[in-house]
Design an enzyme around this catalytic site. Structure first.
Site, PDB file in Angstrom:
ATOM      1  N   LYS A 133       0.843  -1.201   0.000  1.00 32.09           N
ATOM      2  CA  LYS A 133       0.000   0.000   0.000  1.00 32.09           C
ATOM      3  C   LYS A 133       0.876   1.249   0.000  1.00 32.09           C
ATOM      4  CE  LYS A 133      -3.809  -2.368   2.308  1.00 32.09           C
ATOM      5  NZ  LYS A 133      -4.676  -2.443   3.507  1.00 32.09           N
ATOM      6  N   ASP A 216      -5.775 -12.562   9.597  1.00 33.93           N
ATOM      7  CA  ASP A 216      -6.306 -11.280   9.157  1.00 33.93           C
ATOM      8  C   ASP A 216      -7.408 -10.773  10.090  1.00 33.93           C
ATOM      9  OD1 ASP A 216      -6.560  -9.106   7.288  1.00 33.93           O
ATOM     10  OD2 ASP A 216      -8.387 -10.058   6.556  1.00 33.93           O
TER      11      ASP A 216
END
Length: 277
Positions: A133, A216
């Protein structure tokens, strides 16, 4: 680590963006025969990244510029530290100044923020990972900055490893089938990582032979259960919602890696100045 050839091509774009048709101020006000020497200084404590790239900006625009690096990437410096001295034609130095400062301020900001996360998990076995990102066009340098701050680089790009996320698994039908398909074609030394958000998925990923299992957005208790379940048979990476005030607790669960994009997405540029020496 970054490739100087690729960075040089990027510098051309950065300079072209800032200069446009020419530096009107420097060309009108500065004698083209004048020379100058400037010192780049830290105006706050920081972890450095991009100092050498800043030097390349000056020499790319004007090869006659002379660069002396006083503090190298990865160093922790205090306010007032001398980072670099640059000498050469005054017009060129003033034209390239902002581009050089922009890159070292941005990259040092990332390195400084990354170092905070690294310090927060010191003493645990967990290692900090960066993510993809990044700012488009700046990934190579931003990941270099993260490594200067003490993080390990995760995938540099989609060709750096196999990451089976929820949508990949949905298309394949199951974790077992997704890993099977990947294992048939993946290069021999390339790891396969599977994203899981439930313990039953962790069990399936382990049974399928995943090399790395991403936990996650799991709660701390679920992460602890996953660590006990896996028991060292695969590497575990915690991800999702990682913040500076929560990362120590995540590390204490016993995971091997913790990944976060926050140093890329929230780091402010540090204050670095260029003044006449």
């Amino acid at each position: 680590m970054y490739d100087r050839f690729l960075v040089s091509k990027q510098i051309d774009q950065w300079l072209a963006e800032d200069i446009g048709g020419g530096d009107l101020t420097a060309q009108l006000m500065i004698d083209p025969r004048a020379t100058a020497t400037f010192a780049m200084n830290a105006r706050e404590p920081m972890t450095l990244a991009g100092v050498e790239v800043a030097g390349l900006v000056f020499t790319r625009y004007e090869p006659a510029c002379r660069i002396e690096i006083h503090a190298h990437d990865g160093a922790t410096v205090e306010r007032g530290a001398l980072l670099m001295t640059v000498s050469g034609p005054a017009q060129a130095l003033l034209t390239a100044e902002r581009t050089a400062l922009n890159v070292v301020q941005r990259l040092s900001g990332i390195a400084t923020e990354t170092a905070k996360y690294v310090r927060a998990i010191a003493g645990t076995k967990a290692r900090l990972l960066d993510t993809r990102k990044t700012t488009p066009g700046l990934r190579m340098l931003e990941k270099h900055a993260a490594s200067c701050g003490g993080a390990l680089n995760h995938r540099l790009g989609l060709d750096s490893g196999v990451m089976l996320k929820d949508n990949h698994i949905a298309v394949c039908g199951s974790i077992m089938e997704a890993v099977k398909r990947a294992r048939l074609r993946v290069p021999a030394l390339t790891k396969i990582e599977v994203e899981c958000d439930r313990l039953d998925q962790v069990e399936e990923a382990l049974a399928a032979g995943a090399d790395v299992i991403m936990l996650d957005n799991m709660s701390l208790e679920t992460m602890r259960q996953a660590v006990a379940l896996v028991d060292g048979r695969a590497l575990l990476e915690a991800s999702g919602g990682i913040r500076l005030d929560t990362i120590a607790a995540v590390a204490a669960t016993g995971v091997d890696y913790i990944s976060t994009s926050r140093p890329f997405q929230s780091a402010p540029a540090v204050d670095i100045g260029l003044d006449e020496a």
